[in-house]
Scaffold this motif. Structure first.
Motif, short mmCIF file in Angstrom:
data_model
loop_
_atom_site.label_atom_id
_atom_site.label_comp_id
_atom_site.label_asym_id
_atom_site.label_seq_id
_atom_site.Cartn_x
_atom_site.Cartn_y
_atom_site.Cartn_z
N ALA A 110 0.84 -1.20 0.00
CA ALA A 110 0.00 0.00 0.00
C ALA A 110 0.87 1.25 0.00
CB ALA A 110 -0.93 0.00 1.21
N LEU A 111 1.96 1.19 0.76
CA LEU A 111 2.84 2.35 0.82
C LEU A 111 3.42 2.66 -0.54
CD1 LEU A 111 4.77 1.83 4.17
CD2 LEU A 111 3.04 3.53 3.65
N TYR B 283 -6.09 1.89 0.35
CA TYR B 283 -4.93 1.04 0.07
C TYR B 283 -3.85 1.80 -0.68
CZ TYR B 283 -7.10 -3.28 1.63
OH TYR B 283 -7.67 -4.26 2.39
N SER B 284 -3.87 3.09 -0.52
CA SER B 284 -2.88 3.83 -1.27
C SER B 284 -2.07 4.67 -0.30
CB SER B 284 -3.60 4.68 -2.32
OG SER B 284 -3.11 5.97 -2.32
N GLY B 285 -0.80 4.34 -0.23
CA GLY B 285 0.09 5.09 0.64
C GLY B 285 -0.26 4.90 2.11
N LEU B 286 -0.01 5.96 2.87
CA LEU B 286 -0.17 5.86 4.31
C LEU B 286 -1.62 5.87 4.77
CD1 LEU B 286 2.33 7.88 6.46
CD2 LEU B 286 1.65 5.51 6.61
#
Ligand SMILES: Nc1ncnc2c1ncn2[C@@H]1O[C@H](COP(=O)(O)OP(=O)(O)O)[C@@H](O)[C@H]1O
Ligand SMILES: [Mg+2]
Lengths: 256, 682
Positions: A110-111, B283-286
């Motif tokens: 996800a990160l 679900y994207s990044g932090l």
């Protein structure tokens, strides 16, 4: 050579009661190696892994990976490097209590803003492989220590890191789970040519490695290369432990 | 070893303790200064104007009455102390809560309970003592400054002398001892409760089935309150005869208070929850972490956010009330006391003589002839027939007076009538006009505009005043004729005390005794001079003779300044309290929460992204209450400023509040980040 560690050292604490955790330590690790780092508690294993993985800066010396001197990088670039190339299984798991199992595992993907389908695919694959599919929706504080360690491993491996750092990855596992995890680590080491650096004080765990470095009081004591036969390697490790610590200094695993 | 434990926990939370100690010492400082102003001799003599009560005019007779300004200051310090104590007790508990795990571990390690309780007792006592030392230091440093500030805003030129008496010090010491003991005992009790309960983290139940409808209902409530506010803008002026505005205000208050809570409780978490459920977003990044983290923090802080919101709204509402109240009084004052000194034909000679003696610098001198006649009309406002004497002035004479005399009144042209009357309500000026006013032996006045600004001051008249066209004035008969005189001075009239005493004999120049008969034309007025005064006898009207308004102006300015001083002090204190509560709340994370941030860093999240989480958290914590508070405070504008446009000043006041508040947010963010970062480098 993929990883070159040149004369690194690290002290903790202030002058008077300073602890020299690592003293003038050098090490070379080949691409695709499965390196074991052994030593008694307090020998400096965790500190060493932390420095190689840029989680901590050494007081002196260099850590060069693929020709890049990581110690010269800015914190921000180090973090980026860590995120893209490295996977971690920490001794203390470092799972996020706020998130459930699934979210913890997919966090690295996800990160990196991977696409949703890939995330689901990889997640299902990892959970099946490590035989923990039923834990997906649990909260972290509903897991046993062993389960936590497996989940931490799943998270470390989910984005196929180039280098995997494992700090006592089997410390809390029963022999069956430990074997599954170690087998998988061996598998990705052989198939994907993932370089693995694993700290352990357990001879059975260490016997999966291709080479084991023994450290004591922050310096390299000796090293043994896997002759290709795990039982024999295990014997060698046990013998070396005896030489270093005079017998029961190290825990000798019961499940060999 | 116990000393070591205390020392360590104090230094572990030093940033938070620092804020708490500073906030406390601020409170102690303000309290102490207010208290010390109460018995400050130089202030006492500077405020001699307020010494005498019982007489309407401050310059007549120095009574031995107590100085009520100083009484108010002392009362205020009491009120202040009460709220400060509530604040200290409440916030002091944060720190004990923070150490919960530590205390439980001590107990597990076999430390006897009483030792742990003692540790928490002394920890609190030390913090309190520090706060008091700083607070008392602040008193010594700022007493002079605050006193001078008070005199400055009251526009009194007087040197404020610092004064701290031994009895004052003794009082402060007693309060210090008592409050420290109280707080320490309370915190000790808190520790005992923690040790007895022992239960670890209480899991927050999500209960979406309750939160979602509750949140939506809250939203509906808030929205309806806004709609109702819009109605209030129209309905407020009916307040004197209709219960509708009160009902509306009541509804708005309830809807705002409960609506806000429900929105915090249900709506905002639901939004975060939905965002978290949308995979492509979460679900994207932090986001995967931060949504959940925010939700968790929100859950923990719902009541505090709500509390701060409502108190901020209250503070803003109070500021609004104070502002409009001040303005209304100011306007009222401005319209009632136009000349520094006014006289009539009976007193003008004496006064002129005294002015010559006093060497006053006259800036402007005016005189106007007036006629007094009897009138009767139906008063819409009081819904009764009124019969009374009325003072008439011609349009030209009216226009020749200084501009400030007619600024507050409705504009008229040379053919129109203007009735100047007392304003029955401070806040609301009724812009109705009066109709069908009968005048004795003169034509009926069909329509008269209305104003409240009396030339020569309202006290010079015994009834309303009427500005009439020149022609009408010339032709109308008069029961009594009089001439009003008015002066403006450079630096006051300089009348001495003895002069004033002499002038006092000329007060109440004449009395008119009106004999109302069945009709106006049969009614008569009898003028009596130098009569012993029989107050409140029906049908008697006393003519003041002269009016010294400059002094009232001074008093008014002083009173206004004092009022602003107190309002400002309390607002700032409230702001400090609210800001510091939020700051502490943001900073005193549970252990596991700050550990999570460290974990993120370990698995390769950049520091800037973690900083982003902290920033978002702080923004959320600080912005939510102020936004909701502003929405609610808007109602108070509707209440106090009905019908008028949003004035620039009130926007400035709000903006000032918001800016100061945001400053706290910024400080809080800096401290938060520092605290988190410190843990990174362990
Ligand atoms: N953050 C720290 N502060 C002070 N001393 C530390 C810290 N981390 C490790 N040490 C010390 O450094 C030495 C090596 O620790 P570590 O690398 O954790 O050993 P291992 O992982 O081999 O058990 C130990 O003596 C430990 O006490
Ligand atoms: Mg270790």
């Amino acid at each position: 050579m993929q990883i070159v560690v040149k004369n690194i050292s690290k002290d903790f604490g202030k002058k008077k009661n300073a602890v020299h955790a690592i003293k003038d330590f050098s090490l070379k690790v080949d691409h695709g190696e499965f390196l074991g780092i052994m030593g008694p508690s307090g020998a400096g294993k965790t500190t060493l892994l932390n420095m190689i993985s840029t989680n901590e800066r050494p007081d002196h010396g260099q850590v060069i990976i693929d020709g890049l001197d990581l110690t010269k990088l800015h914190d921000r670039d180090q973090a980026k490097y860590r995120r893209n190339k490295m996977g971690f299984i920490y001794q203390s798991f470092e799972l996020l209590d706020s998130l459930n199992v699934k979210e913890n595992v997919i966090l690295p993907l996800a990160l990196n803003r991977s696409n949703k389908k890939l995330i689901e695919e990889r997640f299902n694959y990892m959970m099946k492989l490590l035989n923990v599919e039923n834990l997906s929706d649990r909260a972290i504080d509903e897991l046993s220590l062993g389960q936590r360690q497996i989940i931490a491993a799943a998270r470390a491996l989910i984005n196929n890191p180039e280098i995997l750092f494992a700090d006592e990855p089997t410390g809390s596992l029963d022999s069956k789970s430990a074997t599954i995890l170690l087998n998988y680590m061996q598998l990705i080491n052989q198939r994907e040519k993932t370089t693995i650096l694993m700290a352990t004080h357990d001879a059975f765990t260490a016997s999966y490695c291709s080479r084991v470095v023994f450290i004591k009081d922050g310096v390299v004591f000796s090293e043994i290369v896997n002759p290709g036969d795990r039982d024999k390697f295990f014997e060698q490790i046990i013998n070396m432990q005896r030489t270093i610590g005079g017998g029961n200094y190290f825990n000798v695993s019961e499940n060999n | 070893m116990y000393r070591k434990i205390i020392k360590r926990s104090l230094s572990n939370m030093r940033d938070s303790y620092l804020i708490y100690i500073l906030a406390c010492s601020f409170a102690i400082g303000v309290f102490g200064i207010l208290l010390s102003l109460g018995d400050n001799p130089s202030l006492r003599s500077a405020l001699h104007l307020w010494q005498a009560e019982g007489s309407e005019f401050g310059d007549i007779g120095y009574g031995m009455g107590s100085n009520w300004i100083l009484d108010i200051v002392e009362t205020m310090s009491g009120i202040f102390a009460f709220f400060a104590a509530v604040y200290m007790i409440y916030v002091g508990g944060f720190f004990i809560k923070q150490q919960r795990n530590e205390f439980l571990t001590f107990e597990k390690l076999g430390m006897p309970q009483y030792v742990i309780v003692t540790i928490s007792f002394f920890q609190t006592a030390i913090v309190q003592a520090l706060a008091w030392v700083l607070g008392i230091l602040a008193i010594f440093i700022f007493q002079k400054f605050m006193g001078m500030l008070l005199l400055y805003v009251m526009r009194i030129r007087f040197d404020f002398g610092m004064h701290i008496s031994t009895s004052y010090i003794w009082t402060m010491l007693k309060i210090f001892g008592f409050s420290t003991l109280l707080l320490s005992v309370i915190n000790a009790f808190r520790t005992i409760r923690i040790l007895q309960k022992r239960k670890r983290k209480t899991l927050i139940k999500t209960r979406w089935w309750l939160r979602i409808p509750a949140g939506l209902f809250g939203l509906v409530l808030l929205f309806s309150a806004q709609v109702c506010t819009a109605f209030l803008f129209y309905d407020m002026h009916t307040i004197s005869y209709s219960s509708k505005p009160i009902t509306e205000v009541f509804y708005i208050m309830l809807a705002d208070i409960f609506g806000t809570y429900l929105v915090y409780y249900g709506f905002l978490p639901s939004i975060l929850n939905i965002m978290q459920k949308i995979r492509s977003l979460s679900y994207s990044g932090l986001n995967i972490f931060s949504f959940k983290y925010m939700k968790e923090r929100l859950f923990q802080n719902i009541s505090i956010l709500w509390f701060v919101t409502e108190l901020s709204a209250l503070a803003l509402a109070l500021l609004t009330l104070c502002y409009f109240g001040y303005r209304a009084v100011y306007q009222n004052y401005d319209t009632s006391y136009p000349f520094e000194l006014a006289a009539n034909k009976d007193t003008v000679k004496v006064i002129k003589g005294e002015l010559k003696k006093s060497d006053a610098k006259i800036k402007g001198e005016y005189k106007t002839a007036v006629k007094i006649n009897l009138v009767s009309y139906y008063s819409k406002e009081n819904q009764t027939y009124v019969r009374q004497p009325m003072t008439f002035m011609s349009y030209t004479d009216y226009k020749e007076l200084p501009k400030r005399m007619h600024k507050g009144n409705s504009k008229i042209n040379s053919k129109q009538f203007l009735k100047i009357d007392y304003n029955s309500s401070l806040m609301y000026s009724n812009k109705l006009s009066e109709h069908d006013i009968e005048v004795k032996n003169a034509p009926l006045i069909q329509t008269a505009k209305i104003g409240n600004s009396f030339p020569y001051g309202s006290s010079m008249h015994f009834g309303p005043m009427m500005i009439v066209p020149d022609n009408y004035y010339k032709k109308m008969p008069a029961e009594v004729t009089d001439t009003f005189y008015g002066w403006d001075f450079k630096k006051g009239d300089r009348l001495s005390h003895t002069q004033l005493e002499k002038l006092d004999n000329h007060r109440n120049a004449y009395v008119m005794k009106v004999d109302f008969a069945s009709s106006l034309s049969k009614s008569t007025v009898e003028v009596m001079k130098n009569q012993p005064l029989k107050k409140y006898e029906t049908g008697t009207y006393t003519q003041a003779g002269f009016l010294r308004q400059g002094n009232l102006k001074k008093r008014f300015k002083q009173g206004g300044g004092f009022y602003l001083y107190i309002v400002a002090l309390f607002s700032v204190a409230l702001l400090v309290a609210l800001g510091s509560v939020l700051t502490l709340r943001v900073n005193l994370r549970d252990d596991y929460q700050s550990r999570q941030l460290r974990t993120l860093q370990k698995i390769g999240v950049e520091e800037s992204e973690i900083k982003g989480i902290i920033r978002r958290e702080n923004t959320l914590t600080f912005l939510l209450p102020i936004i909701f508070a502003l929405i609610q405070a808007y109602t108070s504008i509707a209440m106090f400023d009905f019908g008028r446009h949003l004035s620039k000043n009130i926007i400035l006041i709000y903006a000032g509040y918001v800016v100061l508040y945001c400053l706290f947010g910024l400080i809080s963010y800096r401290i938060s980040w520092r605290g988190v970062r410190q843990k990174f480098n362990l």
